[in-house]
Design an enzyme around this catalytic site. Structure first.
Site, mmCIF file in Angstrom:
data_model
loop_
_atom_site.group_PDB
_atom_site.id
_atom_site.type_symbol
_atom_site.label_atom_id
_atom_site.label_comp_id
_atom_site.label_asym_id
_atom_site.label_seq_id
_atom_site.Cartn_x
_atom_site.Cartn_y
_atom_site.Cartn_z
ATOM 1 N N HIS A 207 23.020 6.448 -10.733
ATOM 2 C CA HIS A 207 22.299 7.731 -10.714
ATOM 3 C C HIS A 207 23.015 8.829 -9.942
ATOM 4 C CE1 HIS A 207 21.038 5.987 -6.879
ATOM 5 N NE2 HIS A 207 20.728 7.209 -6.492
HETATM 6 N N1 UDP Z 1 15.104 0.146 -6.907
HETATM 7 C C1 UDP Z 1 13.910 -0.162 -7.575
HETATM 8 N N2 UDP Z 1 13.883 -0.123 -8.938
HETATM 9 C C2 UDP Z 1 14.971 0.201 -9.694
HETATM 10 C C3 UDP Z 1 16.180 0.538 -9.018
HETATM 11 C C4 UDP Z 1 16.207 0.514 -7.629
HETATM 12 O O1 UDP Z 1 12.914 -0.493 -6.929
HETATM 13 O O2 UDP Z 1 14.880 0.212 -10.923
HETATM 14 C C5 UDP Z 1 15.127 0.135 -5.427
HETATM 15 C C6 UDP Z 1 16.234 -0.668 -4.785
HETATM 16 O O3 UDP Z 1 15.862 -2.025 -4.607
HETATM 17 C C7 UDP Z 1 16.417 0.039 -3.445
HETATM 18 C C8 UDP Z 1 16.102 1.480 -3.785
HETATM 19 O O4 UDP Z 1 15.356 1.459 -5.006
HETATM 20 O O5 UDP Z 1 15.472 -0.440 -2.500
HETATM 21 C C9 UDP Z 1 17.371 2.251 -3.966
HETATM 22 O O6 UDP Z 1 17.086 3.473 -4.461
HETATM 23 P P1 UDP Z 1 18.148 4.389 -5.224
HETATM 24 O O7 UDP Z 1 19.246 3.543 -5.772
HETATM 25 O O8 UDP Z 1 17.363 5.250 -6.139
HETATM 26 O O9 UDP Z 1 18.656 5.353 -4.072
HETATM 27 P P2 UDP Z 1 19.875 5.285 -3.043
HETATM 28 O O10 UDP Z 1 19.719 4.023 -2.255
HETATM 29 O O11 UDP Z 1 21.130 5.361 -3.829
HETATM 30 O O12 UDP Z 1 19.676 6.493 -2.196
#
Ligand code: UDP
Length: 361
Positions: A207
């Site tokens: 993303h």
């Molecule tokens: N996650 C979720 N469902 C999904 C994809 C990710 O619950 O389909 C969770 C994942 O386990 C983690 C969090 O969302 O706890 C990560 O979020 P994201 O990747 O959107 O953001 P980032 O960590 O890159 O800021």
């Protein structure tokens, strides 16, 4: 009695804040805690489902800001959050991570002379083209309590001249949530429901704008699916931004070995991460969760603000050039699997250290 206002805004915030909320609730004599949701992420699959699963109540304040450009979204959060602070008069505002809600609410708090705490302070990718890096730098610069997840965070804050007394090495609150939910995840039937076999599939999440805002990325993704789909199912729960861009670029992929789903709930996602053969991602949190789970992770980014996952954990930083992603994955599938360990203080007790740091210092 301290009045604490916890802020959540977007998906990665919920897992970090839930254990802190629950920990404060164990100290009703010392803390009165309220929850504010900015509404940066707002639909069922990116927000509501996490409240249900993580056992956090409906927020006391909901700002309903929704999607917009960075400037408009940040400004809207600030305008609405100021009203909440004026109404509640908290002693401390606690923000988490690196999303626009983090800096927007932090800035409002300090201008009202409210103490600010930052959960997951000190992480640096040293890449200022990432909006998250700007949010991290600015939030740390104005915070009074900096709760740090890994040792690189301690070094970064020291190098930036943050006084020691503001910094608290707590470990990782998101891992508290994982530890708490792992038994349930092992029992769930998610892989059956999604049509993948434990240990045999590749899990993808993407993303970050640096990837998914380019047409080239989707060409690479198509090649990836063509190459690895021959021998593996590829499971891709797709972020709304990525889905929209895929459509805009006319880059939809139709392949029977690619299973594309809506974003998964936390429990479903933990399950598919736990049983994946390998995870290929550009997420921040997923690099940490796979390290805890001991599941191989290939990160499609040129840098990471979570270097402990590479130094100690199972993460391989492959870069955004897909030739390197393919090389890393080929090596892994040939059996050269990196053995990882769990970083210091990722022990399920980080939230209690955050609360202790706030209430007993
Ligand atoms: N996650 C979720 N469902 C999904 C994809 C990710 O619950 O389909 C969770 C994942 O386990 C983690 C969090 O969302 O706890 C990560 O979020 P994201 O990747 O959107 O953001 P980032 O960590 O890159 O800021």
């Amino acid at each position: 009695m301290k009045k604490i206002l916890l802020v959540v805004g977007a998906r990665p915030n919920f897992m970090k804040v839930a254990p802190v909320y629950k920990e404060f609730k164990k100290h009703p004599d010392k803390a009165e805690v309220r929850l504010c949701h900015t509404g940066q992420h707002y639909d069922v699959k990116m927000s509501d489902v996490f409240f249900q699963q993580l056992g956090i109540p409906e927020p006391d304040f909901y700002l309903g800001v929704g999607s917009a450009s960075h400037a408009v979204q940040t400004a809207n959060i600030m305008t609405e959050f100021e009203k909440v602070c004026l109404e509640m008069q908290p002693d401390v505002v606690l923000v988490a991570g690196d999303v626009n809600s983090t800096i927007a609410c932090g800035l409002v708090a300090v201008k009202l002379h409210i103490k600010l705490g930052h959960i997951e302070a000190g992480l640096r990718s040293f890449d200022r083209t990432m909006p998250e890096e700007i949010n991290r730098l600015l939030t740390d610069a104005i915070s009074d309590y900096l709760f740090v997840t890994e040792k690189s965070g301690l070094e970064n804050l020291k190098n930036e001249g943050v006084p020691d007394e503001k910094i608290i090495f707590t470990g990782n609150c998101m891992i508290d949530t994982l530890v708490n939910f792992l038994p349930k995840v092992e029992e769930s039937d998610t892989s059956d429901r999604l049509g993948v076999k434990p240990g045999e599939y590749i899990l993808l999440t993407f993303h970050r704008p640096a990837n998914v805002d380019t047409a080239e990325f989707f060409v690479n993704l198509r090649d990836f699916v063509a190459k690895y789909g021959r021998n593996h199912k590829i499971l891709f729960p797709i972020h709304p931004r990525t889905r929209a861009n895929m459509k805009n670029f006319g880059a939809e992929i139709d392949d029977e070995n690619l299973i594309m789903t809506e974003p998964l709930s936390y429990l479903d996602f933990l399950h598919v991460m736990r049983y994946a053969k390998v995870v290929v991602t550009d997420s921040g949190g997923v690099q940490e969760e796979t390290t805890y789970l001991g599941v191989p992770c290939i990160t499609v980014r040129d840098n990471t603000e979570r270097p402990i996952t590479v130094e100690v954990g199972t993460n391989i930083l492959a870069g955004t050039d897909f030739r390197n992603v393919f090389a890393a994955l080929d090596d892994l599938l040939a059996g050269n699997v990196k053995k990882g360990a769990i970083p210091d203080l990722w022990d399920g007790q980080a939230a209690s250290r955050v609360v202790d740091g706030l209430l007993n210092r």
